[in-house]
Design an enzyme around this catalytic site. Sequence first.
Site, PDB file in Angstrom:
ATOM      1  N   HIS A  30      32.449   4.129  27.798  1.00 50.10           N
ATOM      2  CA  HIS A  30      33.686   3.992  28.588  1.00 50.10           C
ATOM      3  C   HIS A  30      34.916   3.878  27.702  1.00 50.10           C
ATOM      4  O   HIS A  30      36.029   4.092  28.163  1.00 50.10           O
ATOM      5  CB  HIS A  30      33.583   2.770  29.505  1.00 50.10           C
ATOM      6  CG  HIS A  30      32.641   2.994  30.644  1.00 50.10           C
ATOM      7  ND1 HIS A  30      33.043   3.328  31.905  1.00 50.10           N
ATOM      8  CD2 HIS A  30      31.285   2.990  30.680  1.00 50.10           C
ATOM      9  CE1 HIS A  30      31.992   3.500  32.686  1.00 50.10           C
ATOM     10  NE2 HIS A  30      30.908   3.297  31.967  1.00 50.10           N
ATOM     11  N   ASP A  90      42.879   4.104  24.702  1.00 53.97           N
ATOM     12  CA  ASP A  90      42.081   3.702  25.855  1.00 53.97           C
ATOM     13  C   ASP A  90      41.100   4.812  26.195  1.00 53.97           C
ATOM     14  O   ASP A  90      41.435   5.992  26.044  1.00 53.97           O
ATOM     15  CB  ASP A  90      43.013   3.474  27.068  1.00 53.97           C
ATOM     16  CG  ASP A  90      42.613   2.261  27.881  1.00 53.97           C
ATOM     17  OD1 ASP A  90      41.401   1.943  27.902  1.00 53.97           O
ATOM     18  OD2 ASP A  90      43.490   1.635  28.485  1.00 53.97           O
TER      19      ASP A  90
HETATM   20  O1  F6P Z   1      35.993  -0.833  30.025  1.00 50.42           O
HETATM   21  C1  F6P Z   1      35.583  -1.414  28.861  1.00 50.42           C
HETATM   22  C2  F6P Z   1      34.980  -2.792  29.103  1.00 50.42           C
HETATM   23  O2  F6P Z   1      34.578  -3.332  27.911  1.00 50.42           O
HETATM   24  C3  F6P Z   1      33.806  -2.819  30.042  1.00 50.42           C
HETATM   25  O3  F6P Z   1      32.588  -2.492  29.448  1.00 50.42           O
HETATM   26  C4  F6P Z   1      33.891  -4.235  30.482  1.00 50.42           C
HETATM   27  O4  F6P Z   1      33.152  -4.549  31.601  1.00 50.42           O
HETATM   28  C5  F6P Z   1      35.379  -4.434  30.666  1.00 50.42           C
HETATM   29  O5  F6P Z   1      35.952  -3.656  29.653  1.00 50.42           O
HETATM   30  C6  F6P Z   1      35.847  -5.885  30.626  1.00 50.42           C
HETATM   31  O6  F6P Z   1      35.533  -6.490  29.389  1.00 50.42           O
HETATM   32  P1  F6P Z   1      34.591  -7.759  29.304  1.00 50.42           P
HETATM   33  O7  F6P Z   1      33.279  -7.396  29.934  1.00 50.42           O
HETATM   34  O8  F6P Z   1      34.469  -8.048  27.846  1.00 50.42           O
HETATM   35  O9  F6P Z   1      35.280  -8.839  30.052  1.00 50.42           O
END
Ligand code: F6P
Length: 468
Positions: A155, A363
């Site tokens: 992602h 991003d």
């Molecule tokens: O979109 C990237 C990402 O790291 C996802 O994998 C994740 O769920 C989201 O951002 C939020 O980050 P975190 O899980 O570290 O809170």
Amino acid sequence: MARIVIVSNRVPTPGRRGVQPGGLAAALGDSLRPGTLWFGWSGRVVAETPTRAELVEHRGVAYAMIDLSESHYRGFYAGFANGTLWPLLHARLGLMEFERADLEGYVAVNRAFAAALAPLLRPDDLVWVHDYHLIPLGAELRALGVQNRLGFFLHVPFVPASIFGVLPCADLLLRALMAYDLVGVQSEQHRRDLRNAMDEILGARAAAGGRIYVGEQSTRIIANPIGIDAAGFTALAERAAGRREAKRLAESLVGRALIIGADRLDYSKGLPNRFEGFARFLHRYPEFRQKVSYLQVAALSRADVKQYQALRRELDRLAGDINGRFAEFDWVPLRYMTSALPRATLAGFYRMARVGLVTPLRDGMNLVAKEYVAAQDPRDPGVLILSKFAGAAERMADALIVNPYDADSITDAIARALTMPLAERQRRFETLAHEVRTVTAQSFYAAFCAALAGTPVRRLALAEKGAA
Ligand code: F6P
């Protein structure tokens, strides 16, 4: 039809409304079909990582969640995933830290995930693993004898090979990706970068059908952009515009134009640059003072990682500086908040905002850009200001595209957005909305699953090889 098994670090809390962690969970959640199994971390930290996942069923979807021990959590999540891989994949080498112990924790958690997931798998399941936390999961499943089709989706962005090669275990991670039958990334740029890294670091060979080989292993890398449930989000925004929160915000604006930004409080989002661009706007265009209000929602994220703590201090200071310099007794130019808002509330706020500021330094995609567009009223749409370094920019050229490293480009874009004639706003909105309605959460999901289902089955390939 084969069952889809989704694996991601975060699993949306079944049945919970309101704030869910991150765009990944929201976008996948929008496409879920009954019968799916979703496996991941429970979000809980306990004394010892268990060997089995806890199963919960909600609306026909089975959620299997596993807790993590404190030391696993630290090495895996705060350490390698967010202290090493996240800055590396966002091209922030100065922020990257590498410890072998964290890498061990990362691999150990992937092994624990594989051990808990393997007994839940049925022979025909399509297993779809998500994001940088779980790169080695496929190889760990293969080591346990799993022969299902395995797909992986990144992602976040990928980086040029010369940057990725800085990682001491770059080859180990690229080899781990080769255990998947299909690897997806958000944009053509990231696909080219990953392909080059495979060539330069592993000496990959190209084969028919876009597949690549490293030794006996083969995979295919595709660009498959993620989207949102566009129709659902538009409806959400229309409903939310009539709700209490939207009315409260509208009243507090007393006719001023709203500029909005909504991000996790993350250094990849370019918030200091954005604040600087806004401060210069107030300085260079004094006629707009008292006429605009910029609301920045910067939801706290990864607060136990020190780079995030430093960023929070910096933003607190910058917000104070801006308001100290420009505020008047009846006007505060910047409203900055670090608590998260429910998606529905944000949808209503986006609809009300004349300008959407989405200016990350880098991003994977950035779904806020798409949500902002989907939320607009076609009769009087707002203007999206979008960083050229968001994956979204590859297909959303009708936004006002800026380079966030150049604060003046943000300044100029804000001024242009606020003075843009209605006809131009409508024209730009139409093409952006077409993209947002065409590449959706649903099309993303369906295209990846179809491509994965179309990959050759490994056990047959192995059997055929044995027979030859
Ligand atoms: O979109 C990237 C990402 O790291 C996802 O994998 C994740 O769920 C989201 O951002 C939020 O980050 P975190 O899980 O570290 O809170």
